[in-house]
Design a protein around this motif. Structure first.
Motif, PDB file in Angstrom:
ATOM      1  N   ALA A  47     -10.525 -10.439  -0.367  1.00 16.43           N
ATOM      2  CA  ALA A  47     -11.540 -10.672   0.670  1.00 16.43           C
ATOM      3  C   ALA A  47     -10.970 -10.402   2.061  1.00 16.43           C
ATOM      4  CB  ALA A  47     -12.064 -12.101   0.577  1.00 16.43           C
ATOM      5  N   ARG A  50     -10.660  -6.700   2.573  1.00 14.90           N
ATOM      6  CA  ARG A  50     -11.990  -6.128   2.796  1.00 14.90           C
ATOM      7  C   ARG A  50     -12.464  -6.391   4.219  1.00 14.90           C
ATOM      8  NH1 ARG A  50     -16.570  -8.533   2.980  1.00 14.90           N
ATOM      9  NH2 ARG A  50     -15.940 -10.374   1.800  1.00 14.90           N
ATOM     10  N   GLU A  51     -12.300  -7.623   4.678  1.00 13.38           N
ATOM     11  CA  GLU A  51     -12.724  -7.983   6.029  1.00 13.38           C
ATOM     12  C   GLU A  51     -11.896  -7.245   7.076  1.00 13.38           C
ATOM     13  OE1 GLU A  51     -12.345 -12.209   5.752  1.00 13.38           O
ATOM     14  OE2 GLU A  51     -14.206 -12.412   4.598  1.00 13.38           O
ATOM     15  N   SER A  56     -18.373  -4.824   4.294  1.00 17.91           N
ATOM     16  CA  SER A  56     -19.097  -5.869   3.570  1.00 17.91           C
ATOM     17  C   SER A  56     -18.853  -5.641   2.078  1.00 17.91           C
ATOM     18  CB  SER A  56     -20.593  -5.782   3.871  1.00 17.91           C
ATOM     19  OG  SER A  56     -21.117  -4.565   3.365  1.00 17.91           O
ATOM     20  N   GLN A  57     -19.214  -6.611   1.274  1.00 22.74           N
ATOM     21  CA  GLN A  57     -19.085  -6.414  -0.167  1.00 22.74           C
ATOM     22  C   GLN A  57     -19.912  -5.225  -0.648  1.00 22.74           C
ATOM     23  OE1 GLN A  57     -19.860 -10.085  -2.243  1.00 22.74           O
ATOM     24  NE2 GLN A  57     -17.863 -10.952  -1.701  1.00 22.74           N
ATOM     25  N   LEU A  60     -18.059  -2.037   0.256  1.00 22.67           N
ATOM     26  CA  LEU A  60     -16.894  -1.839  -0.595  1.00 22.67           C
ATOM     27  C   LEU A  60     -17.334  -1.395  -1.993  1.00 22.67           C
ATOM     28  CD1 LEU A  60     -13.874  -1.899  -1.145  1.00 22.67           C
ATOM     29  CD2 LEU A  60     -14.059  -4.376  -1.548  1.00 22.67           C
ATOM     30  N   ALA A  61     -18.413  -1.969  -2.472  1.00 22.09           N
ATOM     31  CA  ALA A  61     -18.936  -1.583  -3.789  1.00 22.09           C
ATOM     32  C   ALA A  61     -19.294  -0.098  -3.802  1.00 22.09           C
ATOM     33  CB  ALA A  61     -20.155  -2.434  -4.142  1.00 22.09           C
ATOM     34  N   GLN A  68     -20.972  -4.828  -6.758  1.00 25.88           N
ATOM     35  CA  GLN A  68     -20.839  -5.867  -5.737  1.00 25.88           C
ATOM     36  C   GLN A  68     -20.683  -7.247  -6.375  1.00 25.88           C
ATOM     37  OE1 GLN A  68     -23.441  -8.339  -4.643  1.00 25.88           O
ATOM     38  NE2 GLN A  68     -21.849  -9.193  -3.355  1.00 25.88           N
ATOM     39  N   ILE A  71     -17.126  -7.696  -7.320  1.00 25.92           N
ATOM     40  CA  ILE A  71     -16.302  -7.956  -6.134  1.00 25.92           C
ATOM     41  C   ILE A  71     -16.453  -9.410  -5.710  1.00 25.92           C
ATOM     42  CG2 ILE A  71     -16.005  -7.416  -3.673  1.00 25.92           C
ATOM     43  CD1 ILE A  71     -16.872  -4.501  -4.424  1.00 25.92           C
ATOM     44  N   SER A  72     -17.661  -9.907  -5.718  1.00 26.97           N
ATOM     45  CA  SER A  72     -17.900 -11.304  -5.361  1.00 26.97           C
ATOM     46  C   SER A  72     -17.146 -12.249  -6.287  1.00 26.97           C
ATOM     47  CB  SER A  72     -19.401 -11.603  -5.421  1.00 26.97           C
ATOM     48  OG  SER A  72     -19.645 -12.972  -5.182  1.00 26.97           O
ATOM     49  N   GLU A  75     -13.402 -12.089  -5.535  1.00 25.16           N
ATOM     50  CA  GLU A  75     -13.069 -12.762  -4.276  1.00 25.16           C
ATOM     51  C   GLU A  75     -13.156 -14.284  -4.387  1.00 25.16           C
ATOM     52  OE1 GLU A  75     -15.293 -11.165  -0.996  1.00 25.16           O
ATOM     53  OE2 GLU A  75     -14.255  -9.233  -1.090  1.00 25.16           O
ATOM     54  N   LEU A  89     -10.513  -0.613  -6.030  1.00 25.51           N
ATOM     55  CA  LEU A  89     -10.646  -1.445  -4.830  1.00 25.51           C
ATOM     56  C   LEU A  89      -9.550  -1.120  -3.818  1.00 25.51           C
ATOM     57  CD1 LEU A  89     -11.586  -4.887  -6.421  1.00 25.51           C
ATOM     58  CD2 LEU A  89     -13.094  -3.340  -5.144  1.00 25.51           C
TER      59      LEU A  89
END
Length: 110
Positions: A47, A50-51, A56-57, A60-61, A68, A71-72, A75, A89
């Protein structure tokens, strides 16, 4: 979906267990807690990366080809990504996967 701790799951039946079963449960509880903690920390690293990439998720997806929702879960420390997912990723984040020696509690990194 809320998760329950190992202790919550076994608390009701522990009274009926033999002393050996209780000892085994305590060892397994410690091991499970360490594994879950490591997964949560790993998810936080993903996370943060990514930030830092200002993504955003969903972005990134799209860039990685990883769903997504996956990814969630990763994270939040709930996913168990494959090597291929991690490579996708990392590539989308402009990073690479690296194996690094664990730091022991009593030693300092070189």
């Amino acid at each position: 979906m809320p998760t329950r701790s190992y202790e919550d799951v076994v608390a009701k039946s522990r009274d009926t267990w033999s002393p050996d079963a209780v000892k085994l449960s305590e060892r397994l509880s410690s091991q499970l807690e360490a594994e879950v903690s490591a997964q949560v920390v790993f998810g936080r690293h993903i996370a943060t990366a990514r930030e830092s990439a200002h993504l955003s998720q969903p972005q990134l997806a799209k860039q990685s080809g990883v769903q997504q929702a996956d990814i969630s879960r990763i994270e939040r420390g709930l996913g168990n990504p494959t090597r291929d997912t991690l490579v996708k990723l990392a590539d989308a984040l402009g990073m690479q996967l690296v194996l690094q020696a664990k730091e022991s509690h009593g030693s300092q990194p070189a």
